[in-house]
Design a protein around this motif. Structure first.
Motif, PDB file in Angstrom:
ATOM      1  N   LEU A  33      13.385  43.601 -17.330  1.00  0.00           N
ATOM      2  CA  LEU A  33      13.898  42.306 -17.758  1.00  0.00           C
ATOM      3  C   LEU A  33      15.421  42.250 -17.662  1.00  0.00           C
ATOM      4  N   ILE A  92       8.908  41.740 -12.698  1.00  0.00           N
ATOM      5  CA  ILE A  92       9.868  41.231 -13.680  1.00  0.00           C
ATOM      6  C   ILE A  92       9.238  40.124 -14.520  1.00  0.00           C
ATOM      7  N   ALA A 141       6.984  41.763 -16.967  1.00  0.00           N
ATOM      8  CA  ALA A 141       7.803  42.385 -18.007  1.00  0.00           C
ATOM      9  C   ALA A 141       8.272  41.359 -19.027  1.00  0.00           C
ATOM     10  N   ALA A 142       8.606  40.164 -18.566  1.00  0.00           N
ATOM     11  CA  ALA A 142       9.017  39.099 -19.488  1.00  0.00           C
ATOM     12  C   ALA A 142       7.875  38.706 -20.412  1.00  0.00           C
ATOM     13  N   CYS A 175       7.561  41.508 -22.953  1.00  0.00           N
ATOM     14  CA  CYS A 175       8.640  41.482 -23.941  1.00  0.00           C
ATOM     15  C   CYS A 175       8.500  40.323 -24.906  1.00  0.00           C
TER      16      CYS A 175
END
Length: 72
Positions: free
Chosen positions: A12, A49, A52-53, A56
């Motif tokens: 991120l 990515i 991953a966002a 998170c």
């Protein structure tokens, strides 16, 4: 913090820095390294990515575990 959390945060951060370079310099680092935005490797990195966002996002709602030694 789990290893998956650390990997997701690192991805991120890399994505955020890439977006920052696009906003400030109009330069896409991922596309430059991987041969264009439509390249297979670039799309894989963009997908990682994005995942991953999403991962998170779950960190916002996760409760922290406390060790028994931390409790007074």
């Amino acid at each position: 913090m789990m290893i998956v959390d650390k990997i997701a945060l690192a991805l991120l951060i890399a994505g955020g820095l890439n977006w920052g370079s696009i906003g400030v310099f109009q330069f896409d680092v991922v596309a430059w390294i991987c041969g264009g935005q439509s390249g297979v490797v670039s799309r894989i990195i963009y997908t990682l990515i994005g995942l991953a966002a999403i991962w998170c996002f779950s960190l916002l709602f996760r409760r922290e575990r406390r060790n028994r030694d931390d409790i007074d």
